[in-house]
Structure formats: structure tokens, C-alpha cells
Design a protein around this motif. Structure first.
Motif, short mmCIF file in Angstrom:
data_model
loop_
_atom_site.label_atom_id
_atom_site.label_comp_id
_atom_site.label_asym_id
_atom_site.label_seq_id
_atom_site.Cartn_x
_atom_site.Cartn_y
_atom_site.Cartn_z
N SER A 19 0.84 -1.19 0.00
CA SER A 19 0.00 0.00 0.00
C SER A 19 0.88 1.24 0.00
CB SER A 19 -0.90 0.00 1.23
OG SER A 19 -0.12 0.17 2.41
N SER A 20 0.26 2.41 -0.24
CA SER A 20 1.03 3.65 -0.25
C SER A 20 1.65 3.93 1.12
CB SER A 20 0.14 4.82 -0.67
OG SER A 20 -0.96 4.97 0.22
N LEU A 23 4.71 1.71 1.54
CA LEU A 23 5.81 2.25 0.74
C LEU A 23 6.41 3.47 1.42
CD1 LEU A 23 4.32 1.94 -2.87
CD2 LEU A 23 6.26 0.66 -1.94
N TRP A 24 5.56 4.28 2.02
CA TRP A 24 6.03 5.49 2.72
C TRP A 24 6.98 5.10 3.85
CZ3 TRP A 24 3.99 7.50 7.67
CH2 TRP A 24 4.46 8.78 7.97
N GLU A 27 10.34 3.60 2.30
CA GLU A 27 11.23 4.55 1.62
C GLU A 27 11.98 5.45 2.58
OE1 GLU A 27 8.53 6.50 -0.94
OE2 GLU A 27 8.38 4.85 -2.38
N PRO A 95 1.74 12.05 4.61
CA PRO A 95 1.12 12.13 3.28
C PRO A 95 -0.36 12.49 3.38
CG PRO A 95 2.50 10.17 3.44
CD PRO A 95 2.43 10.75 4.82
N GLU A 97 -2.81 11.52 1.62
CA GLU A 97 -3.73 10.39 1.43
C GLU A 97 -3.95 9.59 2.71
OE1 GLU A 97 0.29 9.04 -0.41
OE2 GLU A 97 -0.94 10.85 -0.31
N SER A 98 -3.16 9.86 3.76
CA SER A 98 -3.39 9.18 5.03
C SER A 98 -4.68 9.65 5.70
CB SER A 98 -2.21 9.42 5.98
OG SER A 98 -2.14 10.78 6.37
N TYR A 157 -3.06 3.32 8.11
CA TYR A 157 -2.51 3.75 6.80
C TYR A 157 -1.28 2.94 6.44
CZ TYR A 157 -0.12 6.81 3.45
OH TYR A 157 0.56 7.32 2.36
#
Length: 227
Positions: A19-20, A23-24, A27, A95, A97-98, A157
Motif C-alpha cells: 500500500s502507499s 511504501l512510505w 522509503e 502524506p 492520502e493518510s 494507513y
């Protein structure tokens, strides 16, 4: 050679399945590091507040009240509340989108009540009326609850059900203990309750803050070293 290509393909598939939020975390971006700094401030800020409360309680129980302590301890507590207020502001780096930024703004607004309450008492004792004190205490508790909701949503998230369970436990204890303490203050003001021992109230506050500190600390460490 073929094995290397297969491994690379499998790795790409695993990356694509993340999920994003995952990945967050993986990274290790600048926003992740700033979010952790915000959690650090809340963590250490609450620690300072707990230390100042325990030290003041010890001095009161032992009747040792040196003049320096009457200035230093309130200042330490005020510094702690400043750190707790700044923490959610730094966490706004998460982010978009969270879906947590609204909770952080609300938390910062609520936690600013601590600065008003204790800052006013530090610089101008006696200025705040009882209704003002009750309102500021309620606002600060709501600010802490909103920050827990932020943590819970953040753990969802990044897809960490184990951390979400911790955040849920923190939410329940924060609501029960801190809202309970505020309700006692409120009922005392209305003279519905007999006077409750300040030691009982202080113990409830310390217990809630210690639990808060422990769980926030465990979550912030997981943000940097996810399992």
C-alpha cells in the motif's frame, strides 16, 4: 542469471502489492522523519510533564518547597506542554492520502489550551476563572484524544494491525482516565461531588500520561524500524 531475474521479478511484484502507507514507511522519506520528530516531541514532552508533576508531588508530601522549585518545576511543565503542542504540527508532514491532517490540526488547537492554561498560571496566577479553567482542561483532553485518533489512523494507513490495537487501547485509557478526571473537576465545581483528594486526581493523570508515553514511544520506534 535466470535466478537473478526471477528474484527481481518477485521483488517487483511484492513492491507493487504494498500500500502507499507501507511504501512510505519503507522509503524512509523526509516526511516520515519529520513525523517521527513530531512523535518524539510529544513523547518527551509528556515525559517532562510527568517528571514535573511527580517532583511537585514529592515536594508537597515531604513539605520541602525550596523557592527555586516553585519556579523551575512550573517552567519544566510549561516546556513539556510546548513540546506536546509542537509535535502534532510537525506530524502534518504525513502524506495527504493518510487522511490524518484534520485530526492533527484539531489536536494542535486543543493542545494549545495547555499553553494558555499553564502559561497564564506561570506569568499571571489567579487570572483564570474556574469556568475558563474547566474549558481549557477539556480542550486539552480533547486535543490528546484527537492525537490518539491520528496515531490510530496512521497505523491503519501503514497497515500495522498490531500497532492499531495499541492505539485503540491508548484511546480507551485516555478517554476513561483523562475524561474521568475532567468530569470530577466539573462535578466538584457544580458541588455535586464532595471534595475528592487531589492525590487521587493526580494519580489518575499520571497513570494516563505514563500509558500515553509508553504507547506513543513504542509506535514511534516502529515507524523507523517496521517489522
Amino acid at each position: 542469471m535466470m535466478s537473478d531475474e526471477t528474484d527481481a521479478a518477485e521483488m517487483n511484484l511484492r513492491e507493487a502489492a504494498l500500500s502507499s502507507g507501507e511504501l512510505w514507511i519503507r522509503e524512509g522519506s523526509a516526511s516520515l522523519k519529520q513525523t517521527k520528530r513530531g512523535l518524539d516531541l510529544v513523547y518527551f514532552g509528556i515525559g517532562l510533564v510527568v517528571v514535573s508533576i511527580l517532583a511537585a508531588l514529592y515536594l508537597l508530601l515531604t513539605s520541602r518547597l525550596p523557592i527555586v522549585s516553585m519556579t523551575v518545576l512550573p517552567f519544566v511543565g510549561l516546556l513539556g506542554y510546548l513540546m506536546i503542542f509542537v509535535g502534532p504540527i510537525l506530524c502534518l508532514a504525513v502524506p495527504e492520502e493518510s487522511g490524518t491532517r484534520g485530526l492533527l490540526v484539531g489536536s494542535a488547537v486543543g493542545l494549545s489550551a495547555n499553553l494558555i492554561y499553564y502559561g497564564t498560571d506561570f506569568f499571571d496566577p489567579g487570572f483564570l476563572t474556574m469556568p475558563m479553567r474547566l474549558f481549557l482542561k477539556l480542550a486539552s483532553v480533547v486535543g490528546l484524544i484527537l492525537f490518539v485518533l491520528f496515531i490510530k489512523k496512521l497505523t491503519m494507513y501503514i497497515n500495522r494491525p498490531d500497532l492499531t490495537a495499541k492505539a485503540q487501547y491508548l484511546l480507551v485509557t485516555t478517554v476513561l482516565l483523562l475524561m474521568g478526571v475532567w468530569l470530577v473537576y466539573f462535578l466538584e465545581h457544580l458541588r455535586i461531588f464532595f471534595n475528592v483528594s487531589p492525590l487521587i486526581i493526580t494519580t489518575g493523570i499520571i497513570l494516563a500520561l505514563v500509558i500515553y508515553t509508553y504507547i506513543v514511544g513504542s509506535i514511534k520506534e516502529e515507524l523507523i524500524s517496521p517489522s
